[in-house]
Design a protein around this motif. Structure first.
Motif, PDB file in Angstrom:
ATOM      1  N   PHE A  16      -8.909  15.568   4.559  1.00  0.00           N
ATOM      2  CA  PHE A  16      -8.943  14.362   3.729  1.00  0.00           C
ATOM      3  C   PHE A  16      -7.522  13.936   3.379  1.00  0.00           C
ATOM      4  O   PHE A  16      -7.213  12.739   3.379  1.00  0.00           O
ATOM      5  CB  PHE A  16      -9.766  14.587   2.459  1.00  0.00           C
ATOM      6  CG  PHE A  16     -10.001  13.306   1.709  1.00  0.00           C
ATOM      7  CD1 PHE A  16     -11.096  12.516   1.995  1.00  0.00           C
ATOM      8  CD2 PHE A  16      -9.099  12.861   0.754  1.00  0.00           C
ATOM      9  CE1 PHE A  16     -11.293  11.300   1.342  1.00  0.00           C
ATOM     10  CE2 PHE A  16      -9.281  11.660   0.100  1.00  0.00           C
ATOM     11  CZ  PHE A  16     -10.383  10.878   0.388  1.00  0.00           C
ATOM     12  N   ASP A  17      -6.644  14.898   3.085  1.00  0.00           N
ATOM     13  CA  ASP A  17      -5.238  14.569   2.845  1.00  0.00           C
ATOM     14  C   ASP A  17      -4.627  13.868   4.060  1.00  0.00           C
ATOM     15  O   ASP A  17      -3.888  12.888   3.923  1.00  0.00           O
ATOM     16  CB  ASP A  17      -4.432  15.846   2.546  1.00  0.00           C
ATOM     17  CG  ASP A  17      -4.537  16.274   1.092  1.00  0.00           C
ATOM     18  OD1 ASP A  17      -5.611  16.062   0.488  1.00  0.00           O
ATOM     19  OD2 ASP A  17      -3.554  16.827   0.559  1.00  0.00           O
ATOM     20  N   TRP A  18      -4.904  14.394   5.246  1.00  0.00           N
ATOM     21  CA  TRP A  18      -4.387  13.821   6.494  1.00  0.00           C
ATOM     22  C   TRP A  18      -4.916  12.405   6.691  1.00  0.00           C
ATOM     23  O   TRP A  18      -4.175  11.494   7.075  1.00  0.00           O
ATOM     24  CB  TRP A  18      -4.796  14.722   7.661  1.00  0.00           C
ATOM     25  CG  TRP A  18      -4.447  14.219   9.026  1.00  0.00           C
ATOM     26  CD1 TRP A  18      -5.090  13.246   9.728  1.00  0.00           C
ATOM     27  CD2 TRP A  18      -3.374  14.663   9.875  1.00  0.00           C
ATOM     28  NE1 TRP A  18      -4.507  13.064  10.963  1.00  0.00           N
ATOM     29  CE2 TRP A  18      -3.447  13.915  11.076  1.00  0.00           C
ATOM     30  CE3 TRP A  18      -2.373  15.620   9.746  1.00  0.00           C
ATOM     31  CZ2 TRP A  18      -2.553  14.105  12.127  1.00  0.00           C
ATOM     32  CZ3 TRP A  18      -1.489  15.800  10.797  1.00  0.00           C
ATOM     33  CH2 TRP A  18      -1.567  15.060  11.973  1.00  0.00           C
ATOM     34  N   ALA A  19      -6.213  12.204   6.436  1.00  0.00           N
ATOM     35  CA  ALA A  19      -6.841  10.899   6.664  1.00  0.00           C
ATOM     36  C   ALA A  19      -6.354   9.847   5.678  1.00  0.00           C
ATOM     37  O   ALA A  19      -6.129   8.689   6.043  1.00  0.00           O
ATOM     38  CB  ALA A  19      -8.363  11.033   6.567  1.00  0.00           C
ATOM     39  N   GLN A  20      -6.176  10.245   4.419  1.00  0.00           N
ATOM     40  CA  GLN A  20      -5.851   9.281   3.376  1.00  0.00           C
ATOM     41  C   GLN A  20      -4.363   8.986   3.261  1.00  0.00           C
ATOM     42  O   GLN A  20      -3.965   7.940   2.753  1.00  0.00           O
ATOM     43  CB  GLN A  20      -6.380   9.828   2.036  1.00  0.00           C
ATOM     44  CG  GLN A  20      -6.339   8.861   0.885  1.00  0.00           C
ATOM     45  CD  GLN A  20      -5.361   9.295  -0.207  1.00  0.00           C
ATOM     46  OE1 GLN A  20      -4.568  10.203  -0.017  1.00  0.00           O
ATOM     47  NE2 GLN A  20      -5.434   8.620  -1.338  1.00  0.00           N
ATOM     48  N   GLN A  21      -3.514   9.892   3.749  1.00  0.00           N
ATOM     49  CA  GLN A  21      -2.069   9.783   3.531  1.00  0.00           C
ATOM     50  C   GLN A  21      -1.441   8.461   4.001  1.00  0.00           C
ATOM     51  O   GLN A  21      -0.583   7.907   3.310  1.00  0.00           O
ATOM     52  CB  GLN A  21      -1.359  10.963   4.200  1.00  0.00           C
ATOM     53  CG  GLN A  21       0.153  10.993   4.017  1.00  0.00           C
ATOM     54  CD  GLN A  21       0.552  11.105   2.559  1.00  0.00           C
ATOM     55  OE1 GLN A  21      -0.091  11.786   1.788  1.00  0.00           O
ATOM     56  NE2 GLN A  21       1.627  10.423   2.188  1.00  0.00           N
TER      57      GLN A  21
END
Length: 456
Positions: A16-21
């Motif tokens: 989720f961090d990767w997707a939202q960054q």
């Protein structure tokens, strides 16, 4: 982190961090924000404004929207966290808010160079950013379930680093194949991909659909591997019951000195950090006259530094605890703020520079590395510190308050930047309040126990 199912849960959570960054890296800081500032400035000049005044007014326009967005996040986050805890379900809300953020990001394509729909696109960006942050805050509440108190620092640091690598990759792709410079070429001297028209800045405008596609594709691992805690009974709580429980939680925090001090401290230093993120690209555009490609390279440096130092910060957190990491990062960011205030294209701390000097550019590239590295490690350590102050039975509520602390004064830094900008008519001096906010946060940390309430 020993068993395969838990590894999958951790990877799903980290994705989720990767997707939202990219919403922050490409949107808030390095591509869309400076492009918006340039379009807004040109539109104001076309309406008869002086160029210097137009630059300040464009920054003020952005800061005002950020203020509103921050306030919405601040005052909805605690309630949403409490609601998710009471209902026993965070995942459906995360997916809903992510979908809304994706739709808003895709709309940013419509910010044309003539600025005809400037305010609509400003609203679209910050509405999407609010939804993105709502999802992110609820996702943070999964962290206490992913490891022990001793492990969460490393898990948080690794996730933060992983997210920043997503920012690096996405920024590389935008610069190499889409975002055009003043000659209409990308960083590697190519025309924008897919036949996008550089005359109408379609390569740069593609940042909106790019963020949307990235978010949608890399949300899939989260969908596959992240689940709500099955031990928590699912129910349909009443609105009044959630409010009552939330008020009890707030009163309970008020009686915990370390938790109270930490939330107050983070309220100030995270507001200052958000201001640095939000205005770094705008500062580069308005003060140093950097173009999209230069700002993008600045962003790559910042994102790589963030990824590496966040990972190192996670190791330091595991060994020394989060408080020393937080303090060290704040001191670095105070130094960055001082450079921003004291530097322009013509001088550094009052020392005149030769015309065309590269010193401001070099200094600001170093500032970018410091903002990215110290900022990433600061957020990771803060998230870890919050776990040490979290009731295991109410993680969503705790991280809702954590989000509230990060956004409750979200109006403060942008409002102070706006006021100082108007009073001084200077983009540099407008950053003075950021330094003051970091100092207040640092002072309040003295009452935060290194291991949370357990050592109080």
């Amino acid at each position: 982190m020993a068993t395969l199912p838990n590894r999958k849960r951790i990877w799903g959570w980290m994705f989720f961090d990767w997707a939202q960054q990219p919403y922050a890296t490409l949107g808030l800081t390095f591509i869309f924000a400076p492009y918006f500032a340039a379009v807004a400035t040109d539109a104001l000049v076309a309406q008869g404004a002086d160029l210097a005044d137009a630059k300040v007014d464009a920054q003020t326009m952005w800061s005002s929207a950020q203020t509103i967005g921050g306030l919405v996040i601040a005052f909805t986050a605690p309630f949403l966290g409490a609601w998710a805890d009471a209902a026993g379900r965070k995942r459906p809300w995360i997916l809903l808010f992510s979908l809304l953020a994706i739709v808003c990001a895709a709309m940013l394509w419509n910010l044309t160079p003539d600025g005809g729909n400037l305010m609509l696109m400003l609203a679209a960006f910050w509405t999407g950013f609010v939804f993105s942050e709502m999802a992110f805050n609820l996702n943070n509440a999964f962290l206490p379930d992913l490891g022990t108190n001793d492990e969460v620092g490393r898990i948080s640091g690794t996730a933060t680093a992983f997210g920043y690598w997503g920012g690096v990759v996405s920024l590389f792709l935008m610069l190499l194949f889409f975002a055009e410079n003043e000659t209409g070429k990308t960083l590697i001297d190519l025309a924008p991909a897919f036949g996008l028209d550089p005359e109408t800045r379609e390569g740069t405008r593609f940042v909106g659909p790019f963020i949307a596609l990235w978010f949608a594709v890399f949300l899939i691992p989260f969908i596959l591997w992240s689940r709500d805690n099955p031990a928590i009974k699912r129910q349909r709580p009443s609105f009044n019951a959630v409010l009552a429980d939330l008020w009890i939680s707030i009163c309970r925090v008020g009686k915990k000195p370390s938790t109270r001090a930490f939330l107050l401290s983070s309220l100030f230093y995270r507001d200052a950090l958000t201001a640095l993120y939000a205005y770094g690209g705008i500062y580069a555009r308005q003060v140093l006259d950097w173009q999209t490609i230069q700002i993008g390279v600045f962003g790559i440096i910042a994102a790589i530094a963030a990824a590496i130092i966040s990972w190192i910060g996670g190791i330091a957190d595991h060994k020394f605890g989060p408080r020393p990491v937080i303090k060290a990062c704040i001191w670095v960011l105070i130094g960055v703020g001082s450079i921003i205030v004291g530097m322009s294209r013509e001088h550094v701390f009052g020392i005149p520079l030769a015309e065309g000097s590269a010193v401001p550019d070099i200094l600001f590239y170093l500032c970018g590395a410091a903002i990215g590295g110290a900022g990433g490690a600061l957020y990771s350590a803060s998230r870890s510190m919050m776990v040490r102050h979290t009731d295991p039975e109410h993680p969503g509520e705790a991280f809702g308050l954590f989000a509230f602390a990060g956004k409750a004064t979200a109006f403060l830094a942008p409002a102070l930047i706006t006021v100082f900008g108007i009073l001084t008519n200077s983009n540099q001096l407008a950053f003075l309040p950021v330094i003051f906010l970091f100092l207040i946060g640092l002072f309040l940390l003295r009452w935060v126990q290194p291991d949370g309430e357990r050592s109080a």
